[in-house]
Write a protein that holds these residues in place. Structure first.
Motif, PDB file in Angstrom:
ATOM      1  N   LEU A 155       0.854  -1.191   0.000  1.00 46.24           N
ATOM      2  CA  LEU A 155       0.000   0.000   0.000  1.00 46.24           C
ATOM      3  C   LEU A 155       0.889   1.241   0.000  1.00 46.24           C
ATOM      4  CD1 LEU A 155      -2.740  -0.962   2.618  1.00 46.24           C
ATOM      5  CD2 LEU A 155      -2.899  -1.059   0.129  1.00 46.24           C
ATOM      6  N   TYR A 156       0.650   2.123  -0.937  1.00 40.41           N
ATOM      7  CA  TYR A 156       1.501   3.300  -1.075  1.00 40.41           C
ATOM      8  C   TYR A 156       1.031   4.428  -0.173  1.00 40.41           C
ATOM      9  CZ  TYR A 156       4.631   1.226  -4.278  1.00 40.41           C
ATOM     10  OH  TYR A 156       5.614   0.412  -4.791  1.00 40.41           O
ATOM     11  N   THR A 157       1.981   4.959   0.589  1.00 41.54           N
ATOM     12  CA  THR A 157       1.708   6.029   1.544  1.00 41.54           C
ATOM     13  C   THR A 157       1.571   7.343   0.806  1.00 41.54           C
ATOM     14  OG1 THR A 157       4.049   6.507   1.900  1.00 41.54           O
ATOM     15  CG2 THR A 157       3.046   4.791   3.271  1.00 41.54           C
ATOM     16  N   SER A 158       1.336   8.393   1.560  1.00 41.51           N
ATOM     17  CA  SER A 158       0.970   9.666   0.963  1.00 41.51           C
ATOM     18  C   SER A 158       2.140  10.484   0.441  1.00 41.51           C
ATOM     19  CB  SER A 158       0.204  10.488   1.987  1.00 41.51           C
ATOM     20  OG  SER A 158       0.932  10.535   3.190  1.00 41.51           O
ATOM     21  N   GLY A 159       3.366  10.010   0.568  1.00 40.93           N
ATOM     22  CA  GLY A 159       4.478  10.746  -0.007  1.00 40.93           C
ATOM     23  C   GLY A 159       4.726  12.075   0.664  1.00 40.93           C
ATOM     24  N   GLY A 166       6.069   2.319  -0.676  1.00 42.23           N
ATOM     25  CA  GLY A 166       5.232   1.137  -0.609  1.00 42.23           C
ATOM     26  C   GLY A 166       5.383   0.425   0.725  1.00 42.23           C
ATOM     27  N   ALA A 167       4.318   0.411   1.523  1.00 43.21           N
ATOM     28  CA  ALA A 167       4.333  -0.290   2.807  1.00 43.21           C
ATOM     29  C   ALA A 167       3.893  -1.734   2.590  1.00 43.21           C
ATOM     30  CB  ALA A 167       3.403   0.398   3.805  1.00 43.21           C
ATOM     31  N   VAL A 168       4.742  -2.672   2.990  1.00 41.46           N
ATOM     32  CA  VAL A 168       4.477  -4.100   2.789  1.00 41.46           C
ATOM     33  C   VAL A 168       3.765  -4.653   4.020  1.00 41.46           C
ATOM     34  CG1 VAL A 168       5.486  -6.354   2.303  1.00 41.46           C
ATOM     35  CG2 VAL A 168       6.533  -4.283   1.345  1.00 41.46           C
ATOM     36  N   LEU A 169       2.545  -5.150   3.814  1.00 39.23           N
ATOM     37  CA  LEU A 169       1.730  -5.687   4.901  1.00 39.23           C
ATOM     38  C   LEU A 169       1.551  -7.179   4.710  1.00 39.23           C
ATOM     39  CD1 LEU A 169      -0.914  -2.855   4.907  1.00 39.23           C
ATOM     40  CD2 LEU A 169       0.532  -3.428   6.854  1.00 39.23           C
ATOM     41  N   SER A 170       1.886  -7.944   5.714  1.00 37.43           N
ATOM     42  CA  SER A 170       1.787  -9.400   5.623  1.00 37.43           C
ATOM     43  C   SER A 170       0.363  -9.878   5.857  1.00 37.43           C
ATOM     44  CB  SER A 170       2.706 -10.058   6.652  1.00 37.43           C
ATOM     45  OG  SER A 170       2.209  -9.864   7.970  1.00 37.43           O
ATOM     46  N   ARG A 171       0.087 -11.078   5.421  1.00 36.99           N
ATOM     47  CA  ARG A 171      -1.208 -11.697   5.675  1.00 36.99           C
ATOM     48  C   ARG A 171      -1.430 -11.844   7.181  1.00 36.99           C
ATOM     49  NH1 ARG A 171      -2.762 -14.384   0.792  1.00 36.99           N
ATOM     50  NH2 ARG A 171      -4.135 -15.805   1.946  1.00 36.99           N
ATOM     51  N   ARG A 172      -0.390 -12.149   7.902  1.00 32.86           N
ATOM     52  CA  ARG A 172      -0.497 -12.317   9.352  1.00 32.86           C
ATOM     53  C   ARG A 172      -0.922 -11.003  10.015  1.00 32.86           C
ATOM     54  NH1 ARG A 172       4.303 -14.287  10.452  1.00 32.86           N
ATOM     55  NH2 ARG A 172       3.692 -16.442  10.905  1.00 32.86           N
ATOM     56  N   THR A 294      -1.273   3.454   7.586  1.00 32.32           N
ATOM     57  CA  THR A 294      -0.999   2.417   6.598  1.00 32.32           C
ATOM     58  C   THR A 294       0.021   1.419   7.135  1.00 32.32           C
ATOM     59  OG1 THR A 294      -1.430   3.963   4.783  1.00 32.32           O
ATOM     60  CG2 THR A 294      -0.173   1.988   4.255  1.00 32.32           C
ATOM     61  N   GLU A 295       1.048   1.930   7.792  1.00 29.31           N
ATOM     62  CA  GLU A 295       2.142   1.073   8.255  1.00 29.31           C
ATOM     63  C   GLU A 295       1.779   0.217   9.458  1.00 29.31           C
ATOM     64  OE1 GLU A 295       4.094   4.855   6.565  1.00 29.31           O
ATOM     65  OE2 GLU A 295       2.272   4.308   7.655  1.00 29.31           O
ATOM     66  N   THR A 296       0.746   0.593  10.190  1.00 28.60           N
ATOM     67  CA  THR A 296       0.414  -0.122  11.427  1.00 28.60           C
ATOM     68  C   THR A 296      -0.950  -0.776  11.403  1.00 28.60           C
ATOM     69  OG1 THR A 296      -0.644   1.788  12.481  1.00 28.60           O
ATOM     70  CG2 THR A 296       1.755   1.596  12.715  1.00 28.60           C
ATOM     71  N   ALA A 347       1.459  -6.969  16.563  1.00 25.67           N
ATOM     72  CA  ALA A 347       1.379  -7.901  15.442  1.00 25.67           C
ATOM     73  C   ALA A 347       0.840  -7.284  14.171  1.00 25.67           C
ATOM     74  CB  ALA A 347       0.493  -9.084  15.836  1.00 25.67           C
ATOM     75  N   THR A 348       0.275  -6.094  14.226  1.00 27.40           N
ATOM     76  CA  THR A 348      -0.341  -5.499  13.038  1.00 27.40           C
ATOM     77  C   THR A 348       0.630  -4.647  12.227  1.00 27.40           C
ATOM     78  OG1 THR A 348      -1.090  -3.465  14.115  1.00 27.40           O
ATOM     79  CG2 THR A 348      -2.518  -5.399  14.300  1.00 27.40           C
ATOM     80  N   LEU A 349       1.854  -4.491  12.682  1.00 28.08           N
ATOM     81  CA  LEU A 349       2.788  -3.603  12.006  1.00 28.08           C
ATOM     82  C   LEU A 349       3.251  -4.163  10.659  1.00 28.08           C
ATOM     83  CD1 LEU A 349       2.768  -2.185  14.754  1.00 28.08           C
ATOM     84  CD2 LEU A 349       5.225  -1.833  14.491  1.00 28.08           C
ATOM     85  N   PHE A 350       3.568  -3.256   9.758  1.00 28.98           N
ATOM     86  CA  PHE A 350       4.048  -3.638   8.442  1.00 28.98           C
ATOM     87  C   PHE A 350       5.445  -4.245   8.510  1.00 28.98           C
ATOM     88  CE2 PHE A 350       6.500  -0.021   9.053  1.00 28.98           C
ATOM     89  CZ  PHE A 350       7.088   0.550   7.931  1.00 28.98           C
ATOM     90  N   ASP A 351       5.851  -4.870   7.404  1.00 32.63           N
ATOM     91  CA  ASP A 351       7.177  -5.494   7.367  1.00 32.63           C
ATOM     92  C   ASP A 351       8.264  -4.506   6.994  1.00 32.63           C
ATOM     93  OD1 ASP A 351       6.112  -7.940   8.046  1.00 32.63           O
ATOM     94  OD2 ASP A 351       5.966  -8.654   5.971  1.00 32.63           O
ATOM     95  N   GLY A 352       7.894  -3.382   6.418  1.00 35.46           N
ATOM     96  CA  GLY A 352       8.876  -2.383   6.008  1.00 35.46           C
ATOM     97  C   GLY A 352       8.456  -1.732   4.712  1.00 35.46           C
ATOM     98  N   TYR A 353       9.212  -0.700   4.319  1.00 35.71           N
ATOM     99  CA  TYR A 353       8.978  -0.036   3.048  1.00 35.71           C
ATOM    100  C   TYR A 353       9.694  -0.797   1.940  1.00 35.71           C
ATOM    101  CZ  TYR A 353       7.367   3.940   5.829  1.00 35.71           C
ATOM    102  OH  TYR A 353       6.692   4.738   6.711  1.00 35.71           O
ATOM    103  N   LEU A 354       9.004  -1.043   0.858  1.00 32.57           N
ATOM    104  CA  LEU A 354       9.547  -1.822  -0.242  1.00 32.57           C
ATOM    105  C   LEU A 354      10.819  -1.177  -0.784  1.00 32.57           C
ATOM    106  CD1 LEU A 354       8.915  -4.290  -2.091  1.00 32.57           C
ATOM    107  CD2 LEU A 354       7.807  -2.673  -3.641  1.00 32.57           C
TER     108      LEU A 354
END
Length: 488
Positions: A155-159, A166-172, A294-296, A347-354
Motif C-alpha cells: 500500500l503506497y503512503t501519501s508521499g 510502498g508499505a508491505v503488509l503481511s497476511r499475518r 498504513t504502516e500499522t 502484530a499489526t505492524l508492516f514489514d517495512g517499506y519496499l
C-alpha cells in the motif's frame, strides 16, 4: 487459518452477500471468479489493481490474495506520474482493470503515458499487461493457503517528503488486525457492513472488504458515500470518514434513518466534536473512533461495549502496545495532559517499506517500536487523544491522507512555477483543504495549477486554493516556514 475465512464455507451464503455499487455477488461467485484470476497470475511479482469501486476490483484483490501475490491498489484517479511511480516501484507487471482503459493509457498497454514522479522528465511509464477481470469466470479447484508471512498488500503512503513509499503488509498482520477489530466492535456474521469508501487504502479495502470476508458479515459498498446511499442501505455497521459523517449529520432525515444500526465507525482523521454530538442526537448512537496508519493498520479504538468520548480514539487493541516519547527521547507520563510522540508495537505492524531500508530505519526505534509521527496524550485510564502531526506535511482532507511533498513536486513540474509550498488549512467540511503557496515566474492562474496537479496525481490531491506569492518564508537553513504560511 485461512485469511478470508468466510469464503471457505461455514457462514452460509446468499445471492447478495456482497453488493458493490448495486451489483450483487454471492461468496461462491466471488470465490469462483477470484480463483480464475488467481490461476492466471500465480508466480507474478505483484498484481496492481485499478481500485475503482466495482465488483471487479474486489474479485481482482481476492484473486491476488488467493494466489499469494502481493496486491498493489492503484487510485483510479491517479495521473500518469503517480501511476507510473507505483507501477515501477512495486515491480507489478499486471494491472487488473475491468471498466475501460486506464486514464492516460493506450489500448492493452495499461501503463502507457509519460512523466516521472517529482521530476521534469518524460520517461515512458513501465509497460504493464492489462489483466481483464470477468465476473462470469470460474475456477473451482481449492488453492493452497499462502504462508501467513507472505505479503498481502503493498500500500503506497501519501508521499509526505517525496514520492509515495510502498508499505508491505503481511497476511499475518492483516488477520491479526481484523480479528482484534472484530473483538473490539463485536463484529460478527450477523452484521451488514455498509460503506462507500475508496478501495485503495486501509479503511475502505482492508477493513471495509476483507473485514467482511473474514467475519462473514454481509457487505454493501454504496459506490459513493452519500447520506442518501447510507440511509437506504439499512446496515447494522457503518464505516465513514469525518467528511462523510459531517454530511450525514447535516441531512437530518438520512441521519435518522441510521437509528436502526448497531455501530457507526469513524476514522482516517479526527471527528469534530460537533459532528459527534449531532450524530448522537439524530441517530441515538455515539460513534466509535479509531486510530491507525498504513504502516500499522488500526491500533487504537473505542469499544462497542465501552465508553466513547468525543475527541478520543480509545484504547489499544488486543496485541498492541503504545507509549509516548518526548523530544528528548524520554518517556512521557500517561496523565492525560503531557504530550509526546505516539509509538506503537504489535502484530499489526508492516514489514517495512519496499526496497527502502533507509526510510524504514528512520521510523523504527532502536528497540523495535514504530514511530508514528503523531503527537498524542494518554490518560491514566489508557484513553488516547491524538493531538496532531509532529510535522505539517501530512494533510488529512476528506478522509484522504495527502503528502505535501508530492503535491509540491507536481507543482514544480509546471513551467511557470519557480517554487511551491503546500499546507493543510482547516476546513469545516473536509477537515483540511490543500492550499498551495506558489512563486510563479510566468503568467498562470490558480485554477490552471490546480488542474495541472489533478491531471498528474489523484484528483483529491489538487490544491483547493492557490495563493500566488513573491517569495516563501524560510529559516536560516533554507527550510520553508509552513506554520508562518498558515498563520498569514
Amino acid at each position: 487459518m485461512d485469511l478470508l475465512t468466510a469464503l471457505q464455507g461455514g457462514f452460509g451464503d446468499a445471492p447478495d452477500a456482497l453488493v458493490i455499487d448495486g451489483r450483487q455477488l454471492s461468496r461462491e461467485q466471488l470465490l469462483g471468479a477470484a480463483g480464475a484470476v488467481a490461476a492466471r497470475i500465480g508466480g507474478a511479482q505483484a498484481l496492481a489493481v485499478l481500485a475503482r469501486p466495482t465488483a471487479e476490483t474486489v474479485v481482482a484483490v481476492v484473486g491476488g490474495l488467493l494466489a499469494g501475490v502481493p496486491v498493489v491498489p492503484v487510485p483510479p484517479d491517479a495521473g500518469p506520474v503517480e501511476r507510473g511511480h507505483i507501477l515501477r516501484d512495486s515491480g507489478a507487471q499486471l494491472l487488473a482493470c475491468a471498466d475501460g482503459p486506464v486514464a492516460g493509457g493506450a489500448g492493452a498497454r495499461a501503463g502507457a503515458g509519460v512523466g516521472g514522479v517529482g521530476g521534469t522528465g518524460h520517461d515512458a511509464l513501465p509497460a504493464v499487461e492489462a489483466l481483464p477481470v470477468d465476473l462470469a469466470e470460474r475456477y473451482d479447484a481449492r488453492l493452497p493457503e499462502p504462508a501467513p508471512e507472505r505479503p498481502a498488500f503493498v500500500l503506497y503512503t501519501s508521499g509526505t517528503t517525496g514520492p509515495p513509499k510502498g508499505a508491505v503488509l503481511s497476511r499475518r498482520a492483516v488477520a491479526a488486525d481484523l480479528d482484534a477489530l472484530a473483538a473490539a466492535w463485536a463484529w460478527t456474521a450477523e452484521d451488514t457492513l455498509v460503506h462507500g469508501l475508496p478501495l485503495f487504502h486501509v479503511h475502505g479495502l482492508v477493513l471495509g472488504v476483507l473485514g467482511a470476508l473474514r467475519t462473514g458479515s454481509r457487505l454493501v459498498h454504496t459506490g459513493r458515500p452519500t447520506p442518501e446511499a447510507y440511509a437506504k442501505a439499512q446496515g447494522s455497521l457503518y464505516f465513514g470518514v469525518p467528511t462523510v459523517w459531517s454530511r450525514v449529520a447535516a441531512d437530518e432525515s438520512a441521519a435518522q434513518a441510521l437509528a436502526g444500526a448497531r455501530l457507526l465507525v469513524s476514522g482516517s482523521a479526527p471527528l469534530p466534536v460537533p459532528v459527534f454530538e449531532r450524530l448522537a442526537e439524530l441517530t441515538g448512537h455515539q460513534p466509535i473512533e479509531r486510530y491507525g496508519m498504513t504502516e500499522t493498520l488500526i491500533t487504537v479504538s473505542t469499544r462497542a461495549d465501552g465508553e466513547r468520548r468525543p475527541g478520543s480514539v480509545g484504547l489499544p487493541l488486543a496485541g498492541i502496545a503504545t507509549r509516548l516519547v518526548g523530544e528528548d527521547g524520554e518517556p512521557v507520563p500517561s496523565d492525560g495532559e503531557s504530550v509526546g510522540e505516539l509509538q506503537v508495537s504489535g502484530a499489526t505492524l508492516f514489514d517495512g517499506y519496499l526496497n527502502r531500508p533507509a526510510a524504514d530505519a528512520e521510523v523504527r526505534t532502536a528497540d523495535g517500536w514504530f514511530r508514528t509521527g503523531d503527537v498524542a496524550t494518554i490518560g491514566p485510564d489508557g484513553f488516547h487523544r491524538i493531538v496532531g502531526r509532529a510535522s505539517v506535511d501530512l494533510i488529512k482532507s476528506g478522509g484522504f491522507k495527502i503528502g505535501a511533498g508530492e503535491v509540491e513536486a507536481a507543482l514544480r513540474d509546471h513551467p511557470a512555477v519557480a517554487d511551491a509550498a503546500v499546507v493543510g488549512a482547516p476546513d469545516a467540511d473536509l477537515g483540511q483543504r490543500v492550499v498551495a503557496f506558489v512563486v510563479a515566474d510566468g503568467e498562470v492562474t490558480g485554477d490552471q495549477l490546480s488542474s495541472f496537479v489533478a491531471d498528474r496525481l489523484s484528483v483529491h490531491k489538487r490544491p483547493r486554493e492557490v495563493v500566488l506569492v513573491a517569495e516563501l518564508p524560510r529559516n536560516a537553513m533554507g527550510k520553508v516556514l509552513k506554520k508562518r504560511l498558515l498563520e498569514g
